[in-house]
Motif scaffolding. Structure first.
Motif, PDB file in Angstrom:
ATOM      1  N   LEU A   1       0.819  -1.212   0.000  1.00  0.00           N
ATOM      2  CA  LEU A   1       0.000   0.000   0.000  1.00  0.00           C
ATOM      3  C   LEU A   1       0.851   1.260   0.000  1.00  0.00           C
ATOM      4  O   LEU A   1       0.512   2.247  -0.668  1.00  0.00           O
ATOM      5  CB  LEU A   1      -0.948  -0.005   1.206  1.00  0.00           C
ATOM      6  CG  LEU A   1      -2.089  -1.008   1.135  1.00  0.00           C
ATOM      7  CD1 LEU A   1      -2.851  -1.050   2.448  1.00  0.00           C
ATOM      8  CD2 LEU A   1      -3.029  -0.703  -0.022  1.00  0.00           C
ATOM      9  N   ASN A   2       1.963   1.250   0.713  1.00  0.00           N
ATOM     10  CA  ASN A   2       2.858   2.401   0.730  1.00  0.00           C
ATOM     11  C   ASN A   2       3.365   2.694  -0.681  1.00  0.00           C
ATOM     12  O   ASN A   2       3.339   3.842  -1.133  1.00  0.00           O
ATOM     13  CB  ASN A   2       4.021   2.140   1.687  1.00  0.00           C
ATOM     14  CG  ASN A   2       4.910   3.351   1.847  1.00  0.00           C
ATOM     15  OD1 ASN A   2       5.705   3.654   0.968  1.00  0.00           O
ATOM     16  ND2 ASN A   2       4.779   4.031   2.964  1.00  0.00           N
ATOM     17  N   THR A   3       3.787   1.666  -1.365  1.00  0.00           N
ATOM     18  CA  THR A   3       4.281   1.827  -2.741  1.00  0.00           C
ATOM     19  C   THR A   3       3.166   2.313  -3.657  1.00  0.00           C
ATOM     20  O   THR A   3       3.365   3.226  -4.468  1.00  0.00           O
ATOM     21  CB  THR A   3       4.867   0.496  -3.253  1.00  0.00           C
ATOM     22  OG1 THR A   3       5.913   0.086  -2.368  1.00  0.00           O
ATOM     23  CG2 THR A   3       5.404   0.636  -4.659  1.00  0.00           C
ATOM     24  N   TYR A   4       1.987   1.709  -3.522  1.00  0.00           N
ATOM     25  CA  TYR A   4       0.841   2.088  -4.354  1.00  0.00           C
ATOM     26  C   TYR A   4       0.529   3.574  -4.186  1.00  0.00           C
ATOM     27  O   TYR A   4       0.365   4.297  -5.174  1.00  0.00           O
ATOM     28  CB  TYR A   4      -0.382   1.239  -3.989  1.00  0.00           C
ATOM     29  CG  TYR A   4      -1.633   1.663  -4.719  1.00  0.00           C
ATOM     30  CD1 TYR A   4      -1.827   1.324  -6.052  1.00  0.00           C
ATOM     31  CD2 TYR A   4      -2.604   2.424  -4.082  1.00  0.00           C
ATOM     32  CE1 TYR A   4      -2.960   1.721  -6.734  1.00  0.00           C
ATOM     33  CE2 TYR A   4      -3.744   2.827  -4.751  1.00  0.00           C
ATOM     34  CZ  TYR A   4      -3.921   2.475  -6.074  1.00  0.00           C
ATOM     35  OH  TYR A   4      -5.048   2.878  -6.749  1.00  0.00           O
ATOM     36  N   PHE A   5       0.451   4.049  -2.946  1.00  0.00           N
ATOM     37  CA  PHE A   5       0.085   5.440  -2.725  1.00  0.00           C
ATOM     38  C   PHE A   5       1.201   6.416  -3.077  1.00  0.00           C
ATOM     39  O   PHE A   5       0.916   7.552  -3.476  1.00  0.00           O
ATOM     40  CB  PHE A   5      -0.430   5.654  -1.296  1.00  0.00           C
ATOM     41  CG  PHE A   5      -1.850   5.193  -1.150  1.00  0.00           C
ATOM     42  CD1 PHE A   5      -2.876   5.810  -1.844  1.00  0.00           C
ATOM     43  CD2 PHE A   5      -2.168   4.111  -0.351  1.00  0.00           C
ATOM     44  CE1 PHE A   5      -4.185   5.376  -1.741  1.00  0.00           C
ATOM     45  CE2 PHE A   5      -3.471   3.670  -0.239  1.00  0.00           C
ATOM     46  CZ  PHE A   5      -4.483   4.304  -0.941  1.00  0.00           C
ATOM     47  N   ARG A   6       2.430   6.012  -2.977  1.00  0.00           N
ATOM     48  CA  ARG A   6       3.520   6.893  -3.438  1.00  0.00           C
ATOM     49  C   ARG A   6       3.361   7.167  -4.926  1.00  0.00           C
ATOM     50  O   ARG A   6       3.473   8.306  -5.381  1.00  0.00           O
ATOM     51  CB  ARG A   6       4.882   6.251  -3.187  1.00  0.00           C
ATOM     52  CG  ARG A   6       5.265   6.201  -1.728  1.00  0.00           C
ATOM     53  CD  ARG A   6       6.580   5.536  -1.557  1.00  0.00           C
ATOM     54  NE  ARG A   6       7.617   6.552  -1.699  1.00  0.00           N
ATOM     55  CZ  ARG A   6       8.882   6.335  -1.496  1.00  0.00           C
ATOM     56  NH1 ARG A   6       9.296   5.138  -1.171  1.00  0.00           N
ATOM     57  NH2 ARG A   6       9.753   7.288  -1.606  1.00  0.00           N
ATOM     58  N   ILE A   7       3.079   6.116  -5.683  1.00  0.00           N
ATOM     59  CA  ILE A   7       2.910   6.248  -7.136  1.00  0.00           C
ATOM     60  C   ILE A   7       1.611   6.978  -7.456  1.00  0.00           C
ATOM     61  O   ILE A   7       1.570   7.879  -8.299  1.00  0.00           O
ATOM     62  CB  ILE A   7       2.951   4.855  -7.797  1.00  0.00           C
ATOM     63  CG1 ILE A   7       4.343   4.240  -7.632  1.00  0.00           C
ATOM     64  CG2 ILE A   7       2.549   4.938  -9.261  1.00  0.00           C
ATOM     65  CD1 ILE A   7       4.424   2.764  -7.949  1.00  0.00           C
TER      66      ILE A   7
END
Length: 108
Positions: A17-23
């Protein structure tokens, strides 16, 4: 603030989720005309402005991410107070003490 439910901790999901929201958030900042206009009108963009522009599905994922983030903060603080894990640094938080230390994943 209530103690987070440690049973819900899922590091793999947190990283996902962290990666998803960064992008996702970077994409919104780069392409959403409303967000671009907000950035030009005010010196700082509020996180709530971004969340309000997300789809309902993304808003649900955001709530899940925030819950996991609360749990992670609790774990990091507990480890810090008990002398385990990475020491806290004002510059990097509970993350790596240097950029070379963790070249892979980094959280916000």
């Amino acid at each position: 603030m209530a103690k987070p439910d440690m049973e819900k901790w899922d590091e793999e999901r947190y990283v996902e989720l962290n990666t998803y929201f960064r992008i996702r958030i970077q994409g919104m900042v780069d392409s959403d005309p409303y967000i671009k206009d907000l950035i030009q009108q005010a010196p700082g963009l509020q996180l709530q402005d971004l969340v309000e522009r997300m789809t309902e599905q993304d808003q649900g994922l955001w709530v899940e991410f925030l819950e996991l983030d609360r749990i992670k903060l609790h774990i990091d603080m507990q480890n810090h107070l008990e002398g385990r894990g990475k020491p806290f640094s004002p510059r990097t938080g509970f993350g790596s003490s240097s950029p070379d230390e963790d070249e892979g994943f980094s959280t916000w």
